[in-house]
Design a protein around this motif. Structure first.
Motif, PDB file in Angstrom:
ATOM      1  N   PRO A  92       0.794  -1.237   0.000  1.00 18.18           N
ATOM      2  CA  PRO A  92       0.000   0.000   0.000  1.00 18.18           C
ATOM      3  C   PRO A  92       0.820   1.277   0.000  1.00 18.18           C
ATOM      4  O   PRO A  92       0.278   2.338  -0.278  1.00 18.18           O
ATOM      5  CB  PRO A  92      -0.814  -0.120   1.289  1.00 18.18           C
ATOM      6  CG  PRO A  92       0.005  -1.015   2.173  1.00 18.18           C
ATOM      7  CD  PRO A  92       0.644  -2.000   1.251  1.00 18.18           C
ATOM      8  N   HIS A  93       2.110   1.218   0.311  1.00 18.70           N
ATOM      9  CA  HIS A  93       2.889   2.442   0.352  1.00 18.70           C
ATOM     10  C   HIS A  93       3.822   2.529  -0.853  1.00 18.70           C
ATOM     11  O   HIS A  93       4.085   1.537  -1.523  1.00 18.70           O
ATOM     12  CB  HIS A  93       3.702   2.523   1.655  1.00 18.70           C
ATOM     13  CG  HIS A  93       4.560   1.307   1.902  1.00 18.70           C
ATOM     14  ND1 HIS A  93       5.790   1.135   1.337  1.00 18.70           N
ATOM     15  CD2 HIS A  93       4.324   0.210   2.657  1.00 18.70           C
ATOM     16  CE1 HIS A  93       6.306  -0.008   1.731  1.00 18.70           C
ATOM     17  NE2 HIS A  93       5.437  -0.600   2.528  1.00 18.70           N
ATOM     18  N   ASP A  94       4.338   3.713  -1.121  1.00 24.66           N
ATOM     19  CA  ASP A  94       5.206   3.920  -2.273  1.00 24.66           C
ATOM     20  C   ASP A  94       6.502   3.135  -2.111  1.00 24.66           C
ATOM     21  O   ASP A  94       7.121   3.165  -1.041  1.00 24.66           O
ATOM     22  CB  ASP A  94       5.530   5.407  -2.432  1.00 24.66           C
ATOM     23  CG  ASP A  94       4.294   6.215  -2.787  1.00 24.66           C
ATOM     24  OD1 ASP A  94       3.283   5.596  -3.143  1.00 24.66           O
ATOM     25  OD2 ASP A  94       4.359   7.456  -2.703  1.00 24.66           O
ATOM     26  N   PRO A  95       6.949   2.438  -3.166  1.00 26.49           N
ATOM     27  CA  PRO A  95       8.150   1.598  -3.077  1.00 26.49           C
ATOM     28  C   PRO A  95       9.433   2.416  -3.179  1.00 26.49           C
ATOM     29  O   PRO A  95      10.176   2.308  -4.143  1.00 26.49           O
ATOM     30  CB  PRO A  95       7.975   0.652  -4.267  1.00 26.49           C
ATOM     31  CG  PRO A  95       7.251   1.478  -5.282  1.00 26.49           C
ATOM     32  CD  PRO A  95       6.312   2.361  -4.483  1.00 26.49           C
ATOM     33  N   ILE A  96       9.692   3.269  -2.201  1.00 27.48           N
ATOM     34  CA  ILE A  96      10.889   4.096  -2.252  1.00 27.48           C
ATOM     35  C   ILE A  96      11.330   4.431  -0.824  1.00 27.48           C
ATOM     36  O   ILE A  96      10.513   4.678   0.061  1.00 27.48           O
ATOM     37  CB  ILE A  96      10.630   5.389  -3.061  1.00 27.48           C
ATOM     38  CG1 ILE A  96      11.917   6.187  -3.234  1.00 27.48           C
ATOM     39  CG2 ILE A  96       9.536   6.230  -2.416  1.00 27.48           C
ATOM     40  CD1 ILE A  96      11.787   7.313  -4.225  1.00 27.48           C
ATOM     41  N   SER A  97      12.644   4.417  -0.598  1.00 31.17           N
ATOM     42  CA  SER A  97      13.195   4.732   0.716  1.00 31.17           C
ATOM     43  C   SER A  97      13.655   6.182   0.746  1.00 31.17           C
ATOM     44  O   SER A  97      13.950   6.774  -0.305  1.00 31.17           O
ATOM     45  CB  SER A  97      14.385   3.814   1.018  1.00 31.17           C
ATOM     46  OG  SER A  97      15.484   4.143   0.175  1.00 31.17           O
ATOM     47  N   PRO A  98      13.764   6.768   1.928  1.00 33.73           N
ATOM     48  CA  PRO A  98      14.266   8.146   2.038  1.00 33.73           C
ATOM     49  C   PRO A  98      15.668   8.298   1.459  1.00 33.73           C
ATOM     50  O   PRO A  98      15.987   9.325   0.861  1.00 33.73           O
ATOM     51  CB  PRO A  98      14.239   8.413   3.541  1.00 33.73           C
ATOM     52  CG  PRO A  98      13.195   7.484   4.074  1.00 33.73           C
ATOM     53  CD  PRO A  98      13.293   6.249   3.235  1.00 33.73           C
ATOM     54  N   ASP A  99      16.524   7.284   1.628  1.00 33.40           N
ATOM     55  CA  ASP A  99      17.882   7.358   1.100  1.00 33.40           C
ATOM     56  C   ASP A  99      17.877   7.397  -0.424  1.00 33.40           C
ATOM     57  O   ASP A  99      18.627   8.156  -1.036  1.00 33.40           O
ATOM     58  CB  ASP A  99      18.707   6.158   1.582  1.00 33.40           C
ATOM     59  CG  ASP A  99      19.028   6.231   3.067  1.00 33.40           C
ATOM     60  OD1 ASP A  99      18.950   7.344   3.632  1.00 33.40           O
ATOM     61  OD2 ASP A  99      19.345   5.193   3.653  1.00 33.40           O
ATOM     62  N   LEU A 100      17.031   6.576  -1.032  1.00 28.40           N
ATOM     63  CA  LEU A 100      16.929   6.582  -2.488  1.00 28.40           C
ATOM     64  C   LEU A 100      16.358   7.909  -2.966  1.00 28.40           C
ATOM     65  O   LEU A 100      16.823   8.480  -3.964  1.00 28.40           O
ATOM     66  CB  LEU A 100      16.052   5.426  -2.962  1.00 28.40           C
ATOM     67  CG  LEU A 100      15.810   5.334  -4.472  1.00 28.40           C
ATOM     68  CD1 LEU A 100      17.110   5.227  -5.241  1.00 28.40           C
ATOM     69  CD2 LEU A 100      14.885   4.154  -4.788  1.00 28.40           C
ATOM     70  N   ALA A 101      15.356   8.424  -2.272  1.00 31.19           N
ATOM     71  CA  ALA A 101      14.779   9.717  -2.638  1.00 31.19           C
ATOM     72  C   ALA A 101      15.834  10.812  -2.581  1.00 31.19           C
ATOM     73  O   ALA A 101      15.885  11.689  -3.466  1.00 31.19           O
ATOM     74  CB  ALA A 101      13.624  10.050  -1.704  1.00 31.19           C
ATOM     75  N   ALA A 102      16.698  10.745  -1.590  1.00 29.80           N
ATOM     76  CA  ALA A 102      17.747  11.761  -1.454  1.00 29.80           C
ATOM     77  C   ALA A 102      18.707  11.713  -2.631  1.00 29.80           C
ATOM     78  O   ALA A 102      19.164  12.753  -3.122  1.00 29.80           O
ATOM     79  CB  ALA A 102      18.497  11.553  -0.144  1.00 29.80           C
ATOM     80  N   VAL A 103      19.023  10.507  -3.096  1.00 29.68           N
ATOM     81  CA  VAL A 103      19.931  10.378  -4.247  1.00 29.68           C
ATOM     82  C   VAL A 103      19.272  10.946  -5.501  1.00 29.68           C
ATOM     83  O   VAL A 103      19.882  11.715  -6.252  1.00 29.68           O
ATOM     84  CB  VAL A 103      20.321   8.910  -4.469  1.00 29.68           C
ATOM     85  CG1 VAL A 103      21.163   8.777  -5.742  1.00 29.68           C
ATOM     86  CG2 VAL A 103      21.102   8.381  -3.279  1.00 29.68           C
ATOM     87  N   VAL A 104      18.017  10.575  -5.738  1.00 35.30           N
ATOM     88  CA  VAL A 104      17.330  11.060  -6.936  1.00 35.30           C
ATOM     89  C   VAL A 104      17.198  12.581  -6.899  1.00 35.30           C
ATOM     90  O   VAL A 104      17.326  13.261  -7.931  1.00 35.30           O
ATOM     91  CB  VAL A 104      15.945  10.398  -7.062  1.00 35.30           C
ATOM     92  CG1 VAL A 104      15.173  10.983  -8.245  1.00 35.30           C
ATOM     93  CG2 VAL A 104      16.098   8.895  -7.227  1.00 35.30           C
TER      94      VAL A 104
END
Length: 332
Positions: A92-104
């Protein structure tokens, strides 16, 4: 470790995640790595990076040792996000971690961002696909629509290009998207040479629709391949839909239906793309006047060619030729 060594080349960073599909990473390195200029020098420098350098798991029985971390995206001109096994887990939640979001989020504003297969889920979760027409693997289309109903998803195409943001469908469509980007950067001749060395077609017909299993296959159905082969040899005759149907001894209605089943798009859409591809090739590889190119590609007149190139590529024939051949043309 320095991510990019050659400052004069186009820098491509492949962002690897745990559970990645190795084929998608290899596609990028193989195709962009094969693109060379007239002097034989590589046009791209490709590196693989991760949220943290080190061993990255794959969906196979081997791992990848990734030397570069997030710093690789800082100076990238193109960042490509392949799929990862975790994308296939419906939750149910978005398949992304905060660390990955920071890189993108470190990706420069000028850089191109592309996803392959379910990598589109990460871009969607970060809001990078707002207002874009996108695609992903056809098997994940329903899940994508459920999570992001406001995003314009087209599960029938092999790839989409929204300018800065591009998306590719399942796995091997990463080849189509990579060749498309090389073609956009350096012209059809360079992309065609990369395709030839890689032993793949420079442009595949149609979209994902042709790869979806139909519930009731018809073993007696006729192919439209002969008509397509004939058209490619006779574009200058401006073949019509009726001409194509006649080559297969079918009615127009039957031919259109079977063509769409096999190719994934209508005969008209396919024909328009073939004409444009032929015109681009001739503009790059010949010194023919634009009116002769228009005739050879089946546009009839130079005015029609200019109209279609503006609509499809946003440039005039002479501007395209100057960009990819460096030869001025007498027709504006």
């Amino acid at each position: 470790m320095t991510a990019f060594v050659h400052p004069d080349r186009h820098h491509v960073a492949v962002l690897a995640r745990h559970g990645l599909l190795p084929i998608e990473t290899g596609i990028v390195h193989r195709l962009f790595g094969r693109a060379v200029g007239t002097d034989g020098q590589p046009l791209y420098e490709v590196v693989t990076c991760a949220v943290e350098p080190g061993v990255i798991t794959t969906d196979t029985d081997f791992t990848l040792n990734v030397h570069h971390g997030p710093e690789a995206v800082d100076k990238a001109d193109t960042v490509i996000l392949p799929a990862a096994q975790e994308d296939y887990v419906e939750r149910p939640h978005d398949p992304i971690s905060p660390d990955l979001a920071a890189v993108v989020n470190r990706i420069p504003e000028h850089a191109r961002i592309a996803s392959i297969c379910t990598g589109a889920f990460v871009l969607a979760a970060l809001g990078l696909l707002e207002g874009c027409r996108v695609t992903t693997h056809w098997q994940s289309a329903g899940f994508f629509r459920a999570m992001y109903p406001h995003i314009d998803l087209d599960p029938d195409v092999l790839y989409t290009d929204n300018g800065r943001v591009l998306t590719a469908a399942g796995v091997a469509s990463g080849i189509d998207l990579s060749l498309h980007m090389i073609r956009a950067d350096h012209g059809a001749s360079v992309a065609n040479e990369v395709a030839r060395h890689t032993v793949v077609p420079p442009h595949r017909d149609g979209g994902q629709a042709q790869y979806i299993r139909h519930p009731v296959p018809d073993p007696e159905r006729s192919s439209t391949s002969r008509a397509r082969a004939w058209v490619l040899d006779h574009l200058h005759l401006q073949p019509s839909l009726s001409d194509m149907a006649d080559r297969e001894a079918m009615s127009v209605r039957t031919f259109t239906r079977r063509f769409r089943d096999e190719v994934g798009q209508s005969p008209g859409q396919w024909l328009a793309q073939q004409r444009l591809d032929r015109a681009r090739q001739l503009l790059e590889e010949s010194d023919l006047a634009v009116d002769r190119i228009a005739h050879a590609a089946g546009f009839g007149t130079s005015a029609s060619l200019r109209q279609h190139m503006h609509a499809g590529l946003g440039v005039s024939p002479s501007a395209y030729r100057r960009t990819f051949q460096g030869v001025a043309d007498e027709v504006p």
